[in-house]
Each structure stands twice: as C-alpha cells, then as structure tokens.
Design an enzyme around this catalytic site. Structure first.
Site, mmCIF file in Angstrom:
data_model
loop_
_atom_site.group_PDB
_atom_site.id
_atom_site.type_symbol
_atom_site.label_atom_id
_atom_site.label_comp_id
_atom_site.label_asym_id
_atom_site.label_seq_id
_atom_site.Cartn_x
_atom_site.Cartn_y
_atom_site.Cartn_z
ATOM 1 N N ARG A 111 -70.501 -60.632 -46.842
ATOM 2 C CA ARG A 111 -70.763 -61.337 -45.583
ATOM 3 C C ARG A 111 -70.886 -60.291 -44.480
ATOM 4 O O ARG A 111 -69.930 -59.566 -44.212
ATOM 5 C CB ARG A 111 -69.635 -62.333 -45.276
ATOM 6 N N HIS A 164 -72.122 -62.369 -34.124
ATOM 7 C CA HIS A 164 -70.694 -62.024 -34.232
ATOM 8 C C HIS A 164 -70.354 -61.165 -33.013
ATOM 9 O O HIS A 164 -69.970 -60.019 -33.125
ATOM 10 C CB HIS A 164 -70.423 -61.311 -35.557
ATOM 11 N N GLU A 203 -66.973 -67.881 -35.107
ATOM 12 C CA GLU A 203 -65.801 -68.198 -34.293
ATOM 13 C C GLU A 203 -66.149 -68.545 -32.850
ATOM 14 O O GLU A 203 -65.831 -67.796 -31.908
ATOM 15 C CB GLU A 203 -64.791 -67.045 -34.346
ATOM 16 N N ASN A 221 -62.360 -69.560 -41.086
ATOM 17 C CA ASN A 221 -61.588 -68.320 -40.926
ATOM 18 C C ASN A 221 -60.155 -68.696 -40.622
ATOM 19 O O ASN A 221 -59.891 -69.478 -39.700
ATOM 20 C CB ASN A 221 -62.142 -67.470 -39.778
ATOM 21 N N TYR A 244 -56.080 -67.058 -40.279
ATOM 22 C CA TYR A 244 -55.169 -65.909 -40.288
ATOM 23 C C TYR A 244 -53.707 -66.285 -40.113
ATOM 24 O O TYR A 244 -52.836 -65.683 -40.708
ATOM 25 C CB TYR A 244 -55.557 -64.924 -39.169
ATOM 26 N N GLU A 296 -63.238 -65.775 -43.778
ATOM 27 C CA GLU A 296 -62.374 -64.657 -43.399
ATOM 28 C C GLU A 296 -60.927 -65.033 -43.653
ATOM 29 O O GLU A 296 -60.487 -66.132 -43.305
ATOM 30 C CB GLU A 296 -62.487 -64.314 -41.905
#
Ligand code: IFM
Length: 442
Positions: free
Chosen positions: A78, A122, A167, A292, A294, A352
C-alpha cells in the site's frame, strides 16, 4: 509470532503500507512544494524542524524497498501517490518525471508479485492550492478529481485498488481544529468546512474514477475506540461526542448520507451553505473500506471549554513510543461495529496497524520483540473478527520503513525495517523476519 498465513482464509492479503511524503524525498524528481514543506519550515511545528525533503530517499531506492517487500513474503504494497509530485502546482500541467516514477514503481511491484494498492491523497497538499484555502475551499473537490483522473489515466490499468483519501479525520480535524498537522489551523469554521470538503473531494474522485472504468475503489478511515473516563453522565457524553467527531462522522456520511447529530450540534453553524445537497454524492457506493486502527481514546468532560468540551485522559495500559495505549480489543470492537451498524457486507481491509518503538541507545536496535507481540495480538483480533463474520480481506502493517512521522519528525519509528537517516541504510528488524516466516507460502 504465533499467527501464520495458514490461520487465515485463502486469498487473505498481507501487506505493508507507506506514504509518499513520509518516505520518498521530495527534493528529487521535480516535485512542487506542499503545505507540509511550509508547515515544517515554521518553527515549533515539527520536532527539530525536520521535513520530507530526503526522508528515506525511496525516490531512488524504491527497487531495494520493493525487494524487501517481496523477501518479506508480503502479497501487497500500500503506497500513496504525491499530488505535489504529479502536479507541482496542484492543477494544470503534470510533471512527467513524477508520473514516470510511479509508473516504474507500479511495474516494479508487479514484477515482484506484489499487488499495488494506491492511495491518492496522504496529506501532501500542493502549496499553490493551500494558498487558495486548501481544504476550506469547496473547489478542492474538483481539483482533487482532476488529479485523480491524471493518476488513473497513467497507472489505473495496473492498480489492484485505489483509495481516494487517507484518514479524513486527520486531513480535517487534526489539521484545522487541533492544529497539529499542516496547515496548523485551530479554527472551528475552517475545521467544519474541511470536514465536509474532504468527503466531497472523495465523492468527486469516485465519480471521475467510475466514469473511467477504474475498479475497486475505496477510502481509508481511521478509528479510535472511544471510552468514558468514568460512569458519570458528563464523561459518557464526552466519549459520545468524541466518537461522533472521530469515528462516526465519516462512516455515517459515506454509508447513510448523514452526519451524526452529536457532531453537528457544534459544527452545523460553521458548515458551508448547502452542504446537505452533497450528501447523496458522498454516500455513493464504494467497493471496500480501509480501516486504520492504533489505539483507544479515554475521554472526560471539560466543562470549562467550549464545544466539544472533552479532553483525553491517560489510560493504564502499556504504551507505544507514540504514548498510545496498546489495546487490540478496540480494533475488534471497531470491526464488529462497522459490520453490524455501518458497512454490512462491504469488504474491509485493515489498511494500517502498527507501533512506534524506541530504538536502542545506539540507535541500531533491531530486536523489537514488543513489536512482534503487538502484531500478533492484533492478528488474533483479526482472526476472531473473521470467524464472527466480519468480511475482512486483508491486513497491512504500518509501516515498512522507519520514516517521517509528521510533527514528530524522524523520532518515532514504526518500521519493520530500520532506516539510518544519516546513511539511509536499511536494516530489517526482528519483526520483519518474524513476519516473513509467518507469511511464508508452503
Ligand atoms: O504515520 C501515520 C500515517 O501517515 C497515517 N496513519 C497513522 C500513522 C502513524 O501515526
């Protein structure tokens, strides 16, 4: 690592992710200036005022990096395309060197058996467009669609998937309300406009790509599981407001054509006129959603602040170098909630997930056992979600390389591969070798 390829459905995609500004090195190849270049050049914005001019010099070392991907037994890469590299002024004539670079890169992936998964935006917005108001200007949607068409025209025949935006919460809220990312604004009117225009740009991008016959189109959203700091009604409300702004705003717009009331109660007075008329286009079907994930966010009420009147409270769990709590269960809950409340059978990709980890005292520490445990714990959750019917089709680790971690400069290291930023030498860490063994094809 306990998890291996054998524990996942046939065809499940394992990959690693990067982004253009964080690795390529913008000094080479005729790229224009972006708002990240000027943000970084402004004192106090980025640790040690570092920038993406050299980064990992992926622009010249791309073949070595793709070899690392192939030797790591990954199926897919990616990557993102830099708007400022393809169109130095953001509009008008493309930069042939920039398009040639991505042409070589995509062919290089195919030659190594790696699926190319491209993200069009991005975060490196060309400065010439930032001068015109960037994401606060409605015209950004048309500029983005024109750029998307140029990329698809050149690369589209070889791309496995295309994501419009990475994002959008970071593009809009983190950058225009919290001021941590370029353009560094702290202004609710600018934030409200960016929160809408980023989705309008996605919509116009999807329209133009569909017209061109480009297959497999999606968008990549980031999610943070939001929890109240206590059981008090005020803290519960703070968590719900945070959830509405961070997690629900984008997915509800994309799948149901509406914004959550808890977010609109603060943002509506600042929204661009006629925003409601765009919601049908914003909720046009996509082919997949990138997730994504985290960490989680624990929120308490902040009654003396204006809306949204919430603040983050530190939690008790072990943390990464980013100071983010390690909480795989949050990823499970997000995936389940997407399936049950928002996306149904729409294919999902974890686009991600990863951790930053301090290097050893001599800055050459390649023994990142904590990263191996982190990946394993999140792959456990992925398997659990799949077993419970979440249509999850792949997992991309962030990131292949240590790289430019935005406002943190080169200090925070997310890579499976260590990069010495003086010599640019790449050295695979233990996590790279562990994943390569786990992903070996029998
Ligand atoms: O490095 C970033 C990436 O650019 C977007 N998602 C989160 C990563 C870690 O902060």
């Amino acid at each position: 690592m306990q998890n291996t390829r054998a524990g996942f459905p046939d065809g499940f995609i394992f990959g690693a992710a990067t982004a253009a500004y964080q690795i390529e090195g913008m000094a080479k190849g005729g790229a224009g200036s972006s708002h990240w270049d000027t943000f970084a050049a402004t004192p106090g914005n980025v640790v040690r005022a570092e920038d993406g001019q050299i980064a990992c010099d992926h622009y010249t070392r791309w073949a070595e990096d793709l070899d690392l991907m192939a030797r790591g037994n990954f199926d897919a890469y990616r990557f993102s395309v830099s708007w400022q590299r393809v169109m130095p002024e953001g509009r008008g004539a493309p930069n042939p060197e920039g398009l040639d670079f991505y042409d070589r890169l995509v062919d290089g992936m195919l030659a190594r058996g790696l699926q190319p998964h491209a993200t069009l935006y991005h975060w490196d917005l060309p400065s010439a467009l930032a001068d015109l108001g960037g994401w606060t200007n409605r015209d950004v949607a048309g500029w983005f669609a024109d750029y998307a068409a140029i990329v698809a025209d050149r690369l589209g025949d070889r791309l496995t998937s295309v994501a419009t935006i990475n994002e959008p919460w970071c593009v809009a809220w983190l950058s225009h309300f919290e001021g941590h990312h370029a353009p560094g604004l702290r202004d609710i009117r600018a934030a409200a406009r960016a929160m809408h225009h980023v989705l309008l740009a996605h919509a116009r991008g999807i329209e133009v790509l569909r017209d061109m016959g480009q297959p497999n189109l999606g968008i990549v959203l980031n999610f943070e599981y939001a929890e109240p700091a206590s059981d008090s009604p005020a803290d519960r409300r703070a968590a719900a407001v945070q959830d509405a702004i961070y997690n629900r705003w984008f997915i509800e717009a994309l799948t149901a054509g509406r914004y959550p009331a808890l977010a609109l109660e603060g943002l509506e007075p600042h929204m661009p006129a006629g925003w409601q008329d765009d919601m049908a286009a914003i909720s046009a079907p996509i082919d997949w959603l990138g997730v994504n994930y985290y960490t989680r966010s624990i929120r308490a009420a902040s009654p003396d602040s204006p809306w949204p009147a919430t603040r983050a409270v530190p939690g008790p769990l072990p943390r990464t170098q980013m100071d983010w709590e390690i909480y795989p269960e949050g990823m499970y809950r997000i995936l389940k909630r997407l399936r049950e409340e928002h996306t149904g059978d729409l294919p999902l990709l974890v686009t991600e997930n990863g951790m930053a980890l301090d290097a050893g005292p001599d800055d050459t520490d390649l023994n990142d056992d904590r990263r191996i445990a982190f990946i394993d714990a999140h792959l456990d959750v992925v398997r659990r979600a799949i077993a419970e019917g979440v249509p999850l089709r792949g997992f991309f680790y962030w990131s292949l390389l240590d790289n430019f971690e935005w406002a943190f400069g080169y200090e925070k290291r997310f890579g499976l591969v260590h990069v010495d930023f003086d010599t640019l030498k790449r050295s695979p860490k233990a996590s790279y070798h562990a994943l390569a063994a786990a992903l070996a094809r029998s």
